[in-house]
Design an enzyme around this catalytic site. Structure first.
Site, PDB file in Angstrom:
ATOM      1  N   ASP A 136      34.585  28.875  46.446  1.00  0.00           N
ATOM      2  CA  ASP A 136      33.139  28.938  46.208  1.00  0.00           C
ATOM      3  C   ASP A 136      32.564  27.560  45.878  1.00  0.00           C
ATOM      4  O   ASP A 136      31.469  27.464  45.305  1.00  0.00           O
ATOM      5  CB  ASP A 136      32.827  29.899  45.052  1.00  0.00           C
ATOM      6  CG  ASP A 136      32.694  31.344  45.525  1.00  0.00           C
ATOM      7  OD1 ASP A 136      32.818  31.570  46.740  1.00  0.00           O
ATOM      8  OD2 ASP A 136      32.480  32.232  44.681  1.00  0.00           O
ATOM      9  N   ASP A 195      44.197  32.041  38.758  1.00  0.00           N
ATOM     10  CA  ASP A 195      43.094  31.091  38.664  1.00  0.00           C
ATOM     11  C   ASP A 195      43.555  29.730  39.163  1.00  0.00           C
ATOM     12  O   ASP A 195      44.756  29.472  39.297  1.00  0.00           O
ATOM     13  CB  ASP A 195      42.598  30.994  37.216  1.00  0.00           C
ATOM     14  CG  ASP A 195      41.705  32.168  36.837  1.00  0.00           C
ATOM     15  OD1 ASP A 195      41.313  32.926  37.752  1.00  0.00           O
ATOM     16  OD2 ASP A 195      41.408  32.331  35.640  1.00  0.00           O
ATOM     17  N   ASP A 197      43.973  26.778  38.059  1.00  0.00           N
ATOM     18  CA  ASP A 197      44.868  25.876  37.331  1.00  0.00           C
ATOM     19  C   ASP A 197      46.226  26.502  37.038  1.00  0.00           C
ATOM     20  O   ASP A 197      47.035  25.901  36.327  1.00  0.00           O
ATOM     21  CB  ASP A 197      44.211  25.445  36.016  1.00  0.00           C
ATOM     22  CG  ASP A 197      43.862  26.627  35.123  1.00  0.00           C
ATOM     23  OD1 ASP A 197      43.288  27.600  35.635  1.00  0.00           O
ATOM     24  OD2 ASP A 197      44.142  26.578  33.908  1.00  0.00           O
ATOM     25  N   ASP A 289      37.509  41.101  34.801  1.00  0.00           N
ATOM     26  CA  ASP A 289      38.911  41.483  34.670  1.00  0.00           C
ATOM     27  C   ASP A 289      39.082  42.619  33.664  1.00  0.00           C
ATOM     28  O   ASP A 289      39.775  43.607  33.929  1.00  0.00           O
ATOM     29  CB  ASP A 289      39.760  40.278  34.273  1.00  0.00           C
ATOM     30  CG  ASP A 289      39.106  39.425  33.184  1.00  0.00           C
ATOM     31  OD1 ASP A 289      38.106  39.876  32.586  1.00  0.00           O
ATOM     32  OD2 ASP A 289      39.600  38.318  32.921  1.00  0.00           O
TER      33      ASP A 289
END
Length: 532
Positions: A136, A195, A197, A289
């Site tokens: 995105d 995610d 990282d 989530d």
């Protein structure tokens, strides 16, 4: 002479009038204090005492449950069947289920190579895994770099897809939802989310998928976070303490008792059927989530947390980024509680005990009371009782309970035990923002759906800290946080007043806490990376 006598008379009259006015003001204040201020503060204190006892009881109970299980060597994963997949000479790799790995990104310049490389290195048959990079990013340069990285791995035979959208509707939830609509994922049985990282070890899938494959009641298998930059600064060390407690106590307790816990949004594997039955991803709050986890649990699905399964990731090392993250993590659950209260109450698929657990323990105590009472008791009631000595706080609230709660939080990270005082002061400062965000979520005021992606710096964080922190040390304008400064000044004033007139030695705590607020208000916490 007559003129001089007249002046003296007027002066005495003026002083007398002043004394009379001051006396009247003191009388009026005394009446207001006795009839309004003292009763109000006493009621407010009792409310905080009740909340403190509720939180204390919850923490003690969770710690006992986890300790008993560890004492008897019972791990949550031992309750479920686990058999590793074996290669079959006739069926080949088809014995392995088809797995989708989703990697949502947003301008992740520093970490995209690490995360993409880690998921492309997962040990799983290449024809039974689909990797999906959901980018995105709004920076064309970063987009180009991420796409090039995906093409590089695709040229090596990795089944990787680079997906972009023409908008950011729904943020992360919207990206994950749209990612599931592509034709090449329709046959996938499980979906893994990392995610940007996060860097999973190669055996992540082999340690999680078998649990889902052999236990049809399981919807989610969650791993634990391991922080690669915990030693960057004092702020990251303190974050490590709080999150280690979350994983070692709260997540394990939920997995042991009701086979439910809040999905952490990453480092977890979902059964695709459970995800769809729960209604898929929704963007009605900033904790998509947790939203999905609650809805799946209400359908009767079970969750498994594996504490020994660690996935490397990065902690926010910049105070500004950490404040944004904590706003989202505090506001989102409170807003979700508001939206799902009646849905939880009316469901017929789970027992009343589980409903009580979700509403009282999971939401009310841990997501609302914990955030509010930390600020209102230690940063409002304490200094207020210094100024209004008619209201006294019981010693068990001022000494015993906080000490036990602090020690419980330290259990998860023994190496940081000597940082307990700093942890208390830092968490109390952050409680200001968490409490504010909780009320924003409960009442759906401005910033309720604010989503600012947490900045990440990858392996470059230490380099930036060394080279840029010195350069930016005196750029006060970039650092000043007025809210923290104002609270710090008020607490400092209360400490001075208590030192002069008090008798309970609150000034020891108030001086330390005020200094913590002022230091953070000046931005001298964490690594400072100035705007380029």
């Amino acid at each position: 002479m007559e003129k001089l006598l007249t002046m003296e008379f007027l002066s005495d009259l003026f002083v007398g009038a002043q004394d009379d006015i001051a006396g009247q003001i003191m009388v009026i204040w005394g009446q207001i204090k006795v009839s309004i201020v003292v009763p109000f503060l006493r009621i407010f204190m009792y409310i905080n005492l009740v909340m403190s006892v509720m939180l204390f009881t919850e923490m003690i109970y969770m710690a006992i449950v986890v300790a008993i299980n560890k004492l008897f060597g019972k791990k949550p994963e031992q309750r479920y069947k686990y058999e590793p997949f074996q290669d079959d000479a006739e069926l080949g790799s088809s014995v392995y289920p088809l797995v989708l790995v989703q990697l949502p990104m947003f301008n992740e310049k520093e970490v995209y190579q690490l995360s993409i490389g880690a998921v492309c290195g997962l040990s799983w048959p290449s024809d039974r895994i689909v990797i999906q990079v959901l980018d995105d990013s709004t920076d064309p340069l970063i987009k180009g770099m991420v796409e090039k990285e995906c093409q590089s791995w695709a040229s090596k035979g990795v089944n990787i897809h680079y997906q972009v959208r023409d908008n950011r509707k729904g943020y992360k939830a919207g990206a994950l939802k749209e990612g599931l609509t592509h034709h090449y994922v329709q046959d996938c049985e499980y979906v893994v989310i990392f995610d940007a990282d996060f860097q999973p070890e190669p055996d992540f899938l082999t340690r999680t998928i078998p649990f889902l494959h052999h236990n049809p009641e399981l919807a989610l298998v969650q791993g634990r976070w391991k922080f690669v930059n915990a030693n960057d600064c004092l702020m990251t060390r303190i974050q490590e303490m709080s999150l280690d407690y979350h994983f070692k106590v709260e997540q394990e307790y939920g997995s042991i008792t009701f086979a439910f816990f809040g999905f952490n949004g990453t480092a977890g594997v979902w059964r695709m059927a459970a995800l769809h039955e729960a209604g898929g991803w929704k963007d009605r709050t900033t904790v998509e989530d947790m939203d999905l986890a609650i809805r799946a649990s209400l359908k009767g699905w079970k969750f498994l947390y594996i504490g020994s399964l660690m996935v490397k990731n990065e902690l926010p090392s910049v105070l500004k980024a950490y404040r944004y993250q904590q706003h989202r993590w505090s506001c989102g659950p409170a807003n979700l509680f508001r939206k799902m209260f009646f849905e939880i109450m009316s469901t017929k698929r789970v027992t009343w005990w589980k409903k009580l657990y979700l509403l009282y323990s999971f939401f009310f105590i841990r997501k609302i009371v914990a955030h509010i009472v930390t600020f209102t008791l230690y940063c409002v009631v304490y200094p207020a009782t210094v100024l209004i000595p008619e209201v006294t706080i019981p010693r068990w609230v001022t000494v015993y309970m906080p000490t036990i709660i602090t020690l419980l939080n330290a259990v998860g990270t023994p190496r940081s035990f000597y940082l307990l005082v700093f942890w208390v002061l830092f968490e109390n400062v952050m409680s200001l923002h968490r409490a504010k965000a909780t009320f924003i979520g409960l009442f759906e005021t401005q910033r309720v759906n604010e989503w600012i992606v947490t900045e990440k710096y990858g392996d470059a964080s230490n380099v930036k800290a060394a080279t840029q922190q010195i350069q930016s040390r005196f750029r006060i304008g970039e650092r000043i946080l007025m809210l923290e400064l104002c609270v710090g000044i008020v607490l400092f004033g209360c400490a001075c007043y208590d030192l002069a007139y008090g008798k309970y030695y609150y000034f020891v705590y108030l001086y330390l806490q005020s200094i913590a607020f002022i230091i953070m208000g000046c931005g001298y916490v964490g690594i400072h990376v100035p705007n380029s």
